[in-house]
Design a protein around this motif. Structure first.
Motif, PDB file in Angstrom:
ATOM      1  N   ILE A  54       0.850  -1.188   0.000  1.00  0.00           N
ATOM      2  CA  ILE A  54       0.000   0.000   0.000  1.00  0.00           C
ATOM      3  C   ILE A  54       0.887   1.240   0.000  1.00  0.00           C
ATOM      4  O   ILE A  54       1.671   1.444   0.933  1.00  0.00           O
ATOM      5  CB  ILE A  54      -0.925   0.034   1.235  1.00  0.00           C
ATOM      6  N   PRO A  55       0.794   2.086  -1.023  1.00  0.00           N
ATOM      7  CA  PRO A  55       1.617   3.302  -1.061  1.00  0.00           C
ATOM      8  C   PRO A  55       1.266   4.254   0.088  1.00  0.00           C
ATOM      9  O   PRO A  55       0.127   4.239   0.584  1.00  0.00           O
ATOM     10  CB  PRO A  55       1.258   3.931  -2.419  1.00  0.00           C
ATOM     11  N   GLU A  56       2.231   5.099   0.494  1.00  0.00           N
ATOM     12  CA  GLU A  56       1.996   6.053   1.577  1.00  0.00           C
ATOM     13  C   GLU A  56       0.897   7.043   1.204  1.00  0.00           C
ATOM     14  O   GLU A  56       0.166   7.540   2.079  1.00  0.00           O
ATOM     15  CB  GLU A  56       3.293   6.818   1.903  1.00  0.00           C
ATOM     16  N   THR A  57       0.782   7.353  -0.061  1.00  0.00           N
ATOM     17  CA  THR A  57      -0.232   8.320  -0.511  1.00  0.00           C
ATOM     18  C   THR A  57      -1.601   7.669  -0.708  1.00  0.00           C
ATOM     19  O   THR A  57      -2.563   8.330  -1.081  1.00  0.00           O
ATOM     20  CB  THR A  57       0.197   8.955  -1.844  1.00  0.00           C
ATOM     21  N   GLY A  58      -1.682   6.351  -0.502  1.00  0.00           N
ATOM     22  CA  GLY A  58      -2.938   5.638  -0.675  1.00  0.00           C
ATOM     23  C   GLY A  58      -3.022   4.980  -2.049  1.00  0.00           C
ATOM     24  O   GLY A  58      -2.106   5.066  -2.872  1.00  0.00           O
ATOM     25  N   VAL A  59      -4.125   4.328  -2.274  1.00  0.00           N
ATOM     26  CA  VAL A  59      -4.339   3.564  -3.517  1.00  0.00           C
ATOM     27  C   VAL A  59      -5.263   4.353  -4.447  1.00  0.00           C
ATOM     28  O   VAL A  59      -6.285   4.887  -4.010  1.00  0.00           O
ATOM     29  CB  VAL A  59      -4.954   2.190  -3.220  1.00  0.00           C
ATOM     30  N   LEU A  60      -4.907   4.376  -5.739  1.00  0.00           N
ATOM     31  CA  LEU A  60      -5.754   5.004  -6.753  1.00  0.00           C
ATOM     32  C   LEU A  60      -6.321   3.919  -7.659  1.00  0.00           C
ATOM     33  O   LEU A  60      -5.575   3.102  -8.206  1.00  0.00           O
ATOM     34  CB  LEU A  60      -4.961   6.014  -7.582  1.00  0.00           C
ATOM     35  N   GLN A  73      -6.746   4.490   2.577  1.00  0.00           N
ATOM     36  CA  GLN A  73      -6.957   5.692   1.799  1.00  0.00           C
ATOM     37  C   GLN A  73      -7.026   5.292   0.315  1.00  0.00           C
ATOM     38  O   GLN A  73      -6.029   4.885  -0.275  1.00  0.00           O
ATOM     39  CB  GLN A  73      -5.804   6.685   2.039  1.00  0.00           C
ATOM     40  N   VAL A  74      -8.208   5.367  -0.228  1.00  0.00           N
ATOM     41  CA  VAL A  74      -8.415   4.933  -1.606  1.00  0.00           C
ATOM     42  C   VAL A  74      -9.205   5.988  -2.374  1.00  0.00           C
ATOM     43  O   VAL A  74     -10.227   6.479  -1.894  1.00  0.00           O
ATOM     44  CB  VAL A  74      -9.173   3.588  -1.673  1.00  0.00           C
ATOM     45  N   LYS A  75      -8.708   6.345  -3.564  1.00  0.00           N
ATOM     46  CA  LYS A  75      -9.433   7.247  -4.454  1.00  0.00           C
ATOM     47  C   LYS A  75      -9.898   6.462  -5.684  1.00  0.00           C
ATOM     48  O   LYS A  75      -9.177   5.604  -6.192  1.00  0.00           O
ATOM     49  CB  LYS A  75      -8.533   8.405  -4.895  1.00  0.00           C
ATOM     50  N   LEU A  76     -11.095   6.780  -6.142  1.00  0.00           N
ATOM     51  CA  LEU A  76     -11.664   6.116  -7.312  1.00  0.00           C
ATOM     52  C   LEU A  76     -11.956   7.138  -8.398  1.00  0.00           C
ATOM     53  O   LEU A  76     -12.702   8.091  -8.169  1.00  0.00           O
ATOM     54  CB  LEU A  76     -12.955   5.380  -6.930  1.00  0.00           C
ATOM     55  N   ASN A  77     -11.333   6.944  -9.542  1.00  0.00           N
ATOM     56  CA  ASN A  77     -11.646   7.752 -10.729  1.00  0.00           C
ATOM     57  C   ASN A  77     -12.491   6.875 -11.646  1.00  0.00           C
ATOM     58  O   ASN A  77     -11.975   6.031 -12.370  1.00  0.00           O
ATOM     59  CB  ASN A  77     -10.362   8.197 -11.432  1.00  0.00           C
TER      60      ASN A  77
END
Length: 333
Positions: free
Chosen positions: A287-293, A319-323
Motif C-alpha cells: 500500500i503506497p503512503e499516498t494511498g491507492v488510486l 486511503q483509496v481514491k476512485l476515478n
C-alpha cells in the motif's frame, strides 16, 4: 437378365388393413423365425435397430421390394449376395436402370427383404408381409400412404422395457412404445416412439439456435467493456467484460506477477477481484503512503458494483481514491 426386364412396379405392399391374429402358437413360431433372422442379418452386418433410422416412403419401399425380387429371381445375383455376403452393387448397376445412390441409401433394406422373402424358414414373417401383384388402378381399399399414421401395427422384432421395433405388413421397421407384457413375435398396435432421426430437423434447428446464442454470449463475455487499474506499489491492470467479470489481468512488476499468480483473478467478479488485490497489498506491504488510486476507463462502474470492496476499505481504514471514468471521489469509511 437385361435392363429392359427389370420392372419397378411388378410387386407392391398392400395397404389393406391387416387381419392376422396373434395366436399363442403363431407368436412362438414367429419368435423362432425372428431369432433366426437376426442371426442371418448379422452375417450381412445388419442389425434390426439400424433399419429404424431410415424412413423410406411407400413408393420407395415398393421400389426396394421389386429390386429384392429381381435379385432373388436372378441366380447369379442371388448366389453372389448369399455366398459372398456382399451387396452386388456393380452387377446391379449393369442389370438395372436404378441409380447408384439409391442402392447405397437402401441396401440394408434391400438385403433384409431378400433374406425374409427368399427363405422358406421365414414362413410366418412372409405371411405377415402383404406383398401383392401390382395393378395400375387402385381399388377403394387400396390407399397410398399420404399421411403419417398416428398408430402403427406390426410384429415385434425386438423389445426393451418400454419400447420395441416392429415390422409392419407394409415393410416398415418402426420404433414404437409398448407395455411390459408385450412379447417378441406378437402382433401389436402402438404409437411411434421417439427417435432422433424422426426429429432431426427440429433438433438441428434447436442446436443451431443454441450454438448461435452460445457464440453471442461467448463473444460478449470476451469483449472488453472497461479497464480498471489498481495502483498499489505495483500497478495492476484488469480488463473487465459487460458482466463485470475479469477477462484478463496483468502487471509490469515482479511483485505484481506474484500477486496475480496467487489470486488467480480470471473470471472473478470485479468487486471480489479488487478486494482481493487490496487485501494482498495490505498483507504484503504494497500500500503506497499516498494511498491507492483505482482508475476506471471505458464504461463507468454502476452503483454498488464495489460494495464488498468499499466495506473492506472501511474495515482496514485504507486511503483509496476512485476515478470512475472521469468521476473522481474518495472511497473511505
Amino acid at each position: 437378365m437385361s435392363i429392359s426386364s427389370f420392372e419397378y412396379d411388378r410387386y407392391k405392399f398392400s395397404t389393406k388393413l391387416q387381419t392376422n391374429l396373434s395366436l399363442d402358437d403363431v407368436v412362438e413360431k414367429r419368435e423362432e423365425e425372428i431369432d433366426r433372422l437376426k442371426e442371418e442379418l448379422l452375417s450381412y452386418k445388419i442389425l434390426i435397430k439400424d433399419l429404424i433410422h431410415y424412413e423410406p416412403s411407400y413408393i420407395i419401399r415398393n421400389k426396394i421390394l421389386n429390386i429384392a425380387y429381381f435379385i432373388i429371381e436372378d441366380v447369379e445375383l442371388f448366389d453372389y449376395l448369399t455366398k459372398k455376403k456382399k451387396f452386388p452393387l456393380n452387377r446391379l448397376l449393369k442389370s438395372t436402370p436404378v441409380e447408384k445412390g439409391f442402392y447405397l441409401n437402401w441396401k440394408e433394406y434391400i438385403v433384409t427383404y431378400i433374406v425374409i422373402l427368399s427363405n422358406p424358414n421365414y414362413k410366418y414373417l412372409q405371411e405377415y408381409l402383404q406383398v401383392v401383384e401390382a395393378i395400375n388402378i387402385l381399388g377403394s381399399d387400396e390407399i397410398i400412404e399420404n399421411n403419417k399414421e398416428v398408430e402403427h401395427r406390426g410384429i415385434i422384432l425386438s423389445k426393451r422395457i418400454n419400447s420395441a421395433i416392429i415390422m409392419t405388413s407394409k415393410g416398415e421397421f418402426i420404433k414404437v412404445k409398448v407395455g411390459k407384457d408385450n412379447e417378441v413375435g406378437e402382433d401389436c398396435i402402438s404409437k411411434e416412439g421417439f427417435t432422433f432421426k424422426k426429429y432431426k430437423l427440429q433438433i438441428s434447428i434447436l442446436l443451431s439456435i443454441i450454438l448461435i446464442i452460445f457464440t453471442i454470449v461467448i463473444f460478449q463475455y470476451r469483449s472488453l467493456d472497461k479497464t480498471i487499474v489498481v495502483e498499489t506499489t505495483s500497478e495492476i491492470t484488469l480488463e473487465v467484460n459487460k458482466f463485470n467479470r475479469i477477462i484478463d489481468a496483468y502487471t509490469a512488476t515482479e511483485k505484481g506477477n506474484a500477486m496475480l499468480n496467487e489470486l488467480n483473478l480470471k473470471n472473478l467478479d470485479i468487486d471480489y477481484a479488487v478486494m482481493g488485490i487490496l487485501n494482498y497489498a495490505v498483507n504484503n506491504e504494497m500500500i503506497p503512503e499516498t494511498g491507492v488510486l483505482i482508475t476506471v476507463t471505458g464504461k463507468a462502474l454502476g452503483y454498488n458494483d464495489l460494495a464488498e470492496t468499499e466495506k473492506f476499505i472501511g474495515e482496514q481504514k485504507l486511503q483509496v481514491k476512485l476515478n470512475n471514468s472521469g468521476d473522481e471521489h474518495k472511497v473511505s469509511p
